[in-house]
Design an enzyme around this catalytic site. Structure first.
Site, mmCIF file in Angstrom:
data_model
loop_
_atom_site.group_PDB
_atom_site.id
_atom_site.type_symbol
_atom_site.label_atom_id
_atom_site.label_comp_id
_atom_site.label_asym_id
_atom_site.label_seq_id
_atom_site.Cartn_x
_atom_site.Cartn_y
_atom_site.Cartn_z
ATOM 1 N N HIS A 117 -6.403 8.563 43.762
ATOM 2 C CA HIS A 117 -6.473 8.049 42.399
ATOM 3 C C HIS A 117 -5.134 7.478 41.966
ATOM 4 C CE1 HIS A 117 -10.210 10.402 42.238
ATOM 5 N NE2 HIS A 117 -10.511 9.709 41.158
ATOM 6 N N LYS A 155 -3.500 10.086 36.685
ATOM 7 C CA LYS A 155 -4.532 11.124 36.645
ATOM 8 C C LYS A 155 -3.873 12.490 36.633
ATOM 9 C CE LYS A 155 -8.777 12.677 38.907
ATOM 10 N NZ LYS A 155 -9.470 12.786 37.606
#
Length: 282
Positions: A170, A174
């Site tokens: 990601h 995040k």
């Protein structure tokens, strides 16, 4: 707030100014069966500004509010005894999502949670609370239909492979690791009960954590956070002479919106907590 309509689903968006929130607001504004009734965000600088003008989206008369509790209360009162209950879509932060969800349920508003980071005990508490309140609640680690298909494929393949590792990648903004999507994938694999990745040798790590996190089932999970990534997951399975790899890549947040709209349309049929998009689309 807009005039109450019996034909459309009233939708509140929490985290409306975030990257996912913006996409949700846009999708709701352009869905003929949905009605944006509130846009909530903690960014105090934009409190009271018109959400459509702020995000350069389809015109609406909705203004950004910092007050989640007050907005839930107001919307709950406005839609009391209506045929269609309001829905809250939450894309905020792991630190606030549990209380946001509880508050929505308490006001009789069905929460659809895209924020990850809830612990198993928190999900259990919310499940009990939603069932007692008889309010539909959906916790969706990933709204991508493609990811749901990956998870289904991985759960079927687990019957045939004893060695499985998961990699999730990601963007570096995040907050939680591993991702809720990856945890959900692991849980679906573990529905075929056995011990995975039983070692043939005694492993040592010269760099702590290099083999990733290990679940009680033996599944290894590796998390990568880099700028330039959005959301990606790889499930690798191995047996003598072969490997089987399943991969899903999200390259635009628009990929999540059909799943979000499906959840908005379906959650009113439930009076308890639903965990995972597959419960709503299959």
């Amino acid at each position: 707030m807009t005039e109450i309509s019996k034909k459309t689903i009233p939708v509140l968006v929490s985290g409306a100014l975030g990257k996912m929130g913006r996409e949700v607001v846009n999708s709701v504004l352009n869905a003929s069966d949905c009605e944006l009734v509130a846009a909530i965000d903690i960014n105090k600088k934009n409190n009271g500004e018109n959400i459509s003008q702020l995000l350069n989206l389809k015109s609406s008369e909705i203004f950004v509010s910092n007050d989640l509790e007050g907005t839930l209360c107001s919307i709950s009162q406005n839609y009391r005894n209506q045929e269609i209950n309001p829905v809250l879509v939450d894309f905020t932060h792991p630190d606030s999502v549990f209380e946001n969800t509880r508050s929505a349920i308490a006001y009789g508003i069905s929460p659809i949670i895209g924020t990850t980071g809830l612990s198993p005990s928190q999900i259990n508490d919310l499940s009990i609370f939603a069932q007692k309140a008889e309010v539909g609640c959906a916790i969706i680690p990933n709204f991508s239909v493609g990811m749901v298909l990956l998870q289904q494929a991985a759960s079927v393949a687990a019957k045939f492979y004893d060695n499985i590792e998961l990699i999730e990648m990601h963007h570096n903004q995040k907050a939680d690791s591993p991702s809720g999507t990856c945890i959900k994938t692991a849980e679906m694999i573990e529905e075929y009960p056995k011990q995975y990745n039983e070692g043939l040798v005694k492993e040592t790590e010269s760099l702590k954590g290099v083999r990733g996190g290990v679940r009680d089932s033996g599944l290894n999970i590796h998390s990568i956070r880099l700028p330039g990534l959005l959301a990606h997951q790889v499930v690798m399975m191995g047996s003598p002479g072969e490997t089987y790899t399943i991969r899903h890549d999200t390259i635009d947040r628009k990929a999540y919106m059909p799943g979000v709209l499906q959840a908005i349309r379906k959650i009113g049929k439930f009076n308890s907590l639903i965990y995972g998009l597959e419960k709503l689309i299959f």
